[in-house]
Motif scaffolding. Structure first.
Motif, PDB file in Angstrom:
ATOM      1  N   LEU A 450       0.793  -1.408   0.217  1.00 13.77           N
ATOM      2  CA  LEU A 450      -0.018  -0.205  -0.089  1.00 13.77           C
ATOM      3  C   LEU A 450       0.807   1.135  -0.098  1.00 13.77           C
ATOM      4  CD1 LEU A 450      -2.590  -1.095   2.480  1.00 13.77           C
ATOM      5  CD2 LEU A 450      -2.680  -1.353   0.229  1.00 13.77           C
ATOM      6  N   VAL A 451       1.924   1.159   0.828  1.00 14.71           N
ATOM      7  CA  VAL A 451       2.737   2.653   0.811  1.00 14.71           C
ATOM      8  C   VAL A 451       4.251   2.005   1.199  1.00 14.71           C
ATOM      9  CG1 VAL A 451       2.976   4.519   2.105  1.00 14.71           C
ATOM     10  CG2 VAL A 451       0.676   3.410   2.140  1.00 14.71           C
ATOM     11  N   CYS A 452       4.958   2.891   0.799  1.00 11.83           N
ATOM     12  CA  CYS A 452       6.570   2.891   0.956  1.00 11.83           C
ATOM     13  C   CYS A 452       7.026   4.086   1.710  1.00 11.83           C
ATOM     14  CB  CYS A 452       7.402   2.756  -0.235  1.00 11.83           C
ATOM     15  SG  CYS A 452       9.193   2.641  -0.270  1.00 11.83           S
ATOM     16  N   TYR A 453       7.402   3.789   2.835  1.00 16.47           N
ATOM     17  CA  TYR A 453       7.822   5.010   3.930  1.00 16.47           C
ATOM     18  C   TYR A 453       9.261   5.334   3.676  1.00 16.47           C
ATOM     19  CZ  TYR A 453       3.189   4.191   5.663  1.00 16.47           C
ATOM     20  OH  TYR A 453       1.920   3.792   5.828  1.00 16.47           O
ATOM     21  N   LYS A 454       9.688   6.496   3.101  1.00 14.03           N
ATOM     22  CA  LYS A 454      11.017   7.050   2.982  1.00 14.03           C
ATOM     23  C   LYS A 454      11.361   8.063   3.865  1.00 14.03           C
ATOM     24  CE  LYS A 454      11.287   5.525  -1.828  1.00 14.03           C
ATOM     25  NZ  LYS A 454      11.338   5.868  -3.275  1.00 14.03           N
ATOM     26  N   GLY A 455      12.657   7.772   4.698  1.00 12.82           N
ATOM     27  CA  GLY A 455      13.046   8.855   5.506  1.00 12.82           C
ATOM     28  C   GLY A 455      14.461   8.624   6.236  1.00 12.82           C
ATOM     29  N   HIS A 470      -2.204   1.709  13.661  1.00 14.49           N
ATOM     30  CA  HIS A 470      -2.412   3.309  12.902  1.00 14.49           C
ATOM     31  C   HIS A 470      -0.772   3.979  12.998  1.00 14.49           C
ATOM     32  CE1 HIS A 470      -3.781   6.819  11.120  1.00 14.49           C
ATOM     33  NE2 HIS A 470      -3.294   7.507  11.751  1.00 14.49           N
ATOM     34  N   TYR A 471      -0.492   4.084  14.128  1.00 12.03           N
ATOM     35  CA  TYR A 471       1.021   4.570  14.347  1.00 12.03           C
ATOM     36  C   TYR A 471       1.933   3.366  14.373  1.00 12.03           C
ATOM     37  CZ  TYR A 471      -1.595   8.691  15.643  1.00 12.03           C
ATOM     38  OH  TYR A 471      -2.605   9.717  15.662  1.00 12.03           O
ATOM     39  N   ILE A 483       8.927   8.157  14.471  1.00 16.65           N
ATOM     40  CA  ILE A 483       7.453   7.943  14.683  1.00 16.65           C
ATOM     41  C   ILE A 483       6.709   8.183  13.458  1.00 16.65           C
ATOM     42  CG2 ILE A 483       5.238   8.320  16.052  1.00 16.65           C
ATOM     43  CD1 ILE A 483       7.653   7.176  17.540  1.00 16.65           C
ATOM     44  N   TRP A 484       5.757   7.230  12.831  1.00 16.51           N
ATOM     45  CA  TRP A 484       4.961   7.428  11.587  1.00 16.51           C
ATOM     46  C   TRP A 484       3.475   7.170  12.096  1.00 16.51           C
ATOM     47  CZ3 TRP A 484       8.360   7.820   7.048  1.00 16.51           C
ATOM     48  CH2 TRP A 484       9.659   7.439   7.352  1.00 16.51           C
ATOM     49  N   SER A 485       2.801   7.596  10.952  1.00 13.71           N
ATOM     50  CA  SER A 485       1.313   7.206  10.854  1.00 13.71           C
ATOM     51  C   SER A 485       1.019   6.630   9.597  1.00 13.71           C
ATOM     52  CB  SER A 485       0.309   8.457  11.547  1.00 13.71           C
ATOM     53  OG  SER A 485       0.358   9.630  10.411  1.00 13.71           O
ATOM     54  N   MET A 486       0.068   5.636   9.416  1.00 16.14           N
ATOM     55  CA  MET A 486      -0.061   5.144   8.334  1.00 16.14           C
ATOM     56  C   MET A 486      -0.821   6.033   7.068  1.00 16.14           C
ATOM     57  SD  MET A 486      -2.016   1.542   9.730  1.00 16.14           S
ATOM     58  CE  MET A 486      -2.555   1.190   8.201  1.00 16.14           C
ATOM     59  N   ASP A 487      -0.989   6.889   7.297  1.00 18.77           N
ATOM     60  CA  ASP A 487      -1.742   8.070   6.295  1.00 18.77           C
ATOM     61  C   ASP A 487      -0.771   9.052   5.918  1.00 18.77           C
ATOM     62  OD1 ASP A 487      -1.859   9.089   8.841  1.00 18.77           O
ATOM     63  OD2 ASP A 487      -3.849  10.051   8.729  1.00 18.77           O
ATOM     64  N   ARG A 488       0.308   9.005   6.434  1.00 21.12           N
ATOM     65  CA  ARG A 488       1.399  10.057   6.092  1.00 21.12           C
ATOM     66  C   ARG A 488       2.853   9.348   5.589  1.00 21.12           C
ATOM     67  NH1 ARG A 488       0.555  15.444   9.928  1.00 21.12           N
ATOM     68  NH2 ARG A 488      -1.471  15.532   9.990  1.00 21.12           N
ATOM     69  N   ILE A 489       3.233   9.859   4.664  1.00 14.59           N
ATOM     70  CA  ILE A 489       4.526   9.032   3.934  1.00 14.59           C
ATOM     71  C   ILE A 489       5.798   9.771   4.770  1.00 14.59           C
ATOM     72  CG2 ILE A 489       3.268   8.847   1.787  1.00 14.59           C
ATOM     73  CD1 ILE A 489       4.995  11.182   0.802  1.00 14.59           C
ATOM     74  N   LEU A 490       5.664  11.046   5.397  1.00 14.68           N
ATOM     75  CA  LEU A 490       6.830  11.538   6.155  1.00 14.68           C
ATOM     76  C   LEU A 490       6.782  11.307   7.698  1.00 14.68           C
ATOM     77  CD1 LEU A 490       7.273  14.818   4.168  1.00 14.68           C
ATOM     78  CD2 LEU A 490       8.566  12.808   3.855  1.00 14.68           C
ATOM     79  N   PRO A 491       7.513  11.034   8.257  1.00 15.90           N
ATOM     80  CA  PRO A 491       7.663  10.728   9.819  1.00 15.90           C
ATOM     81  C   PRO A 491       6.977  11.986  10.544  1.00 15.90           C
ATOM     82  CG  PRO A 491      10.055  11.101   9.208  1.00 15.90           C
ATOM     83  CD  PRO A 491       9.184  11.100   7.942  1.00 15.90           C
ATOM     84  N   LEU A 492       6.520  11.652  11.608  1.00 19.65           N
ATOM     85  CA  LEU A 492       5.722  12.739  12.442  1.00 19.65           C
ATOM     86  C   LEU A 492       6.914  13.180  13.449  1.00 19.65           C
ATOM     87  CD1 LEU A 492       2.431  11.037  13.404  1.00 19.65           C
ATOM     88  CD2 LEU A 492       2.955  12.444  11.569  1.00 19.65           C
ATOM     89  N   ARG A 493       7.844  12.257  13.921  1.00 21.22           N
ATOM     90  CA  ARG A 493       8.920  12.778  14.938  1.00 21.22           C
ATOM     91  C   ARG A 493      10.190  12.024  14.532  1.00 21.22           C
ATOM     92  NH1 ARG A 493       5.589  16.019  15.907  1.00 21.22           N
ATOM     93  NH2 ARG A 493       4.511  16.346  18.007  1.00 21.22           N
TER      94      ARG A 493
END
Length: 666
Positions: A450-455, A470-471, A483-493
């Motif tokens: 579904l998603v590829c998270y890059k950071g 979710h997180y 820290i990430w959330s499933m609905d955002r591709i960039l980290p929250l913290r």
């Protein structure tokens, strides 16, 4: 005054200073020497010659050799405390020789005494072997941080005085200088600590001890979330307390009546046997409430993150699981379901099990992630029941990597080996992390990425879903956790502060904190909302590989590469007790759902069960003499034939799932 007299006076003055030497005293001495050299050049030459001889390479070899001989010949009562001084002196002697350009002498010194320290510090010694020139001391992170910070050593008053007496008596200026400059003694009154406490008394590399103390004074809220499903169930159960009390009164009356009957001519033997049987059934039965269930006593806190809404049908299912939860304890050990991976050809890097045990995932070196649905292959798996001597039943299932033998879903998308995988609390998603610096989210319903998270900038060693889903949190070779959330591709913290790789990450029970374990031998606790470090846990001797949080959120367990497990009190930041027993890396840890047991899985092919209710508080200073007075109790060791344990997971009903890969080399 004669030149020889001036030289002797300067030497005597320096020796007299010992541990009390300060920068001001050194400056004053320098001024005296400077003024003397202006009147007589010969004096300056003599003092320079003396300084050179004091700092010569032979002084380090001779001084350390004598200190080592004296330490090993000391009384056994104090020897193990004095031996703690040898390792920091050894590595600083070596690095001082390299810094002064005596590379060959440094190698000879290192090879002469390295065997003394290989058992406890092999990983550090392997790093130091790569130092071949003064420039390496600055370029190598481990060496640079070691030379910049002091070693913290706990030692009793008498051992400390013995060491001082030896250094002054032998006039060992080189050793005295290193100890004065590089070691920070924490002298405690009373008897020496035991050998088994060594893991928590020496801190070589990591954060400054003073800085850690300051950070550990911050306030944290370690309780559980308000209005959680567990709390709702407890409130519902509380409504029945009056009826339970009435039932208890009736049972008490029945017992009194039976007692009277036995006195009047009944069969006391049968009555006593029945009471013992009832007591045993009550202690191990399914519906009994454990007295050691600490979650009901934990304070409630508000969530700092916006929590996802749980569907009604899922909520009902979870509450049903909680109602049917088996209460574990020293008399009621868990049943274990073990999943064994076969025919992996050394390609399996990690494994994960869903909360209900229906899904098992494996991450492989060929960049693939494979998920087995146990409901589909249960009938094909070879199952064998093994009953322990006193306890748990171990059901072993074999998982093959050959798709002709075992059905599985193949997830492909990573461009490097997969190092970690984790299921969401409901099992509908699975996360994987890889050496390609990415984290990917997969759907187990759609069987798609579904998603590829890059950071992250380097390989991602671990990724973990939060307890509410979710997180999720990830950690990497780039020394950060995110820290990430499933609905955002960039980290929250982004949590930065570790001095080396962040190897493992774990969420707190209330989702307000995450814990990270690092190769710098420390564990840190981070506030999710602010991104600040609120605790630093110092005491491990090697890299941390696994972390687990107790269900009430008060305690944390961490396992390292040497096989040591340490239990920490989050509120104080102190180690409650180290757990000794494993002989190799502790790869996985898991608390039972009511918090009475801790399960640990290791590369030594065993699962160990620990009674964590035996240590309700950190040890006091007066307990140090006893050593093991507050130590957690090992309840049982469950060996596998030749399967290192990769992962452990308690279901909501307290069934213990475990997974590992069959190894022919063990």
């Amino acid at each position: 005054m004669e030149n020889e007299d001036i030289e002797k006076a300067v030497i005597a003055y320096l020796k007299k200073k010992g541990f009390k030497q300060t920068e001001l005293a050194f400056q004053e001495e320098q001024n005296k020497v400077s003024s003397a050299s202006q009147t007589d050049p010969d004096i300056a030459k003599r003092i320079l010659s003396f300084a050179q001889s004091e700092n010569g390479p032979a002084r380090y070899q001779d001084g350390y050799s004598k200190l080592r001989s004296w330490t090993y010949s000391s009384l056994d009562l104090y020897k193990h405390e004095l031996l703690r001084v040898l390792y920091p002196v050894f590595i600083h002697c070596f690095m001082d020789l390299v810094a002064k350009g005596h590379t060959q002498e440094a190698r000879t010194f290192f090879n002469s005494f390295r065997e003394d320290h290989e058992l406890m510090h092999l990983r550090d010694l392997q790093k130091l072997e790569g130092i071949l020139s003064p420039s390496h001391l600055e370029e190598m992170e481990f060496a640079h941080s070691t030379r910049q910070s002091k070693v913290n050593i706990k030692i009793c008053q008498y051992s400390y005085e013995l060491l001082l007496q030896y250094l002054h008596k032998t006039q060992s200026i080189t050793m005295l200088g290193i100890i004065n400059e590089r070691i920070d003694f924490q002298v405690s009154p009373g008897q020496p600590s035991t050998i088994s406490d060594d893991a928590e008394v020496v801190t070589l590399v990591g954060s400054s001890h003073d800085a850690a103390k300051q950070i550990n004074q911050k306030e944290i809220r370690w309780g559980l979330l308000e209005d959680s499903l567990e709390e709702r169930l407890e409130k519902a159960s509380g409504l029945l307390s009056d009826s339970e009390k009435a039932e208890g009164e009736n049972k008490k009356g029945d017992l009194e009546e039976n007692k009277k009957k036995s006195v009047d001519g009944g069969k006391p033997g049968n009555s006593t046997k029945k009471l013992k049987k009832d007591k045993l059934v009550g202690a191990t039965g399914k519906g009994v409430r454990s007295e050691t269930n600490t979650t009901s006593m934990a304070p409630r806190v508000k969530p700092e993150l916006t929590l996802p809404v749980i569907p009604t049908e899922v909520e009902h299912s979870i509450i049903e699981d909680l109602r049917n939860r088996v209460q574990l304890g020293s008399l009621a050990l868990p049943s274990v379901s073990f999943y064994t991976f076969i025919n992996t050809h050394n390609g399996l890097n990690c494994s994960s099990i869903s909360h209900d045990g229906s899904l098992v995932a494996g991450g492989f070196s060929d960049s693939s992630l494979k998920v087995w649905d146990m409901s589909k292959i249960g009938q094909l798996a070879d199952t064998s029941n093994v009953q322990g001597e006193n306890g748990p039943t171990a059901n072993e299932h074999s998982l093959g990597s050959d798709d002709r033998k075992r059905p599985y879903t193949l997830f492909q998308g990573h461009a490097g080996p997969v190092y970690s995988a984790t299921f969401s609390p409901l099992g509908d998603f699975v996360l994987s992390s890889s050496s390609d610096s990415t984290v990917r989210l997969w759907s187990t319903k759609l069987n798609a990425n579904l998603v590829c998270y890059k950071g992250h900038n380097y390989p991602v060693w671990d990724v973990q879903f939060s307890p509410v889903g979710h997180y999720f949190a990830s950690c990497s070779h780039d020394r950060t956790a995110r820290i990430w959330s499933m609905d955002r591709i960039l980290p929250l913290r982004v949590m930065a502060g570790h001095l080396s790789d962040v190897d493992c990450v774990q969420w707190h029970a209330n989702c307000n904190y995450i814990a990270t374990g690092s190769s710098d031998k420390t564990v840190r606790l981070w506030d999710v909302q602010s991104g600040e470090c609120v605790r630093i846990f110092i005491g491990h001797r090697s890299m941390i590989l696994s972390i687990a949080m107790s269900p009430d959120g008060r305690y944390m367990a961490s396992g390292d590469e040497d096989g040591t497990i340490m239990m920490w009190d989050l509120s104080s930041g102190r180690c409650v007790t180290p757990l000794m027993g494993h002989t190799s890396c502790v790869w996985t840890l898991a608390f039972s759902c009511e918090g009475s047991l801790l399960a640990s899985g290791s590369a030594d092919c065993t699962v160990k069960l620990w009674d964590v209710t035996a240590s309700p508080k950190p040890p006091r200073a007066e307990d140090s003499k006893a050593g093991s007075a507050n130590r957690l109790r090992s309840l049982k060791t469950l060996p596998t034939k030749s399967t290192p344990v990769y992962t452990l997971q308690f279901s909501r009903r307290n069934l213990l799932f475990a997974a590992g890969v069959l190894s022919t080399s063990v």
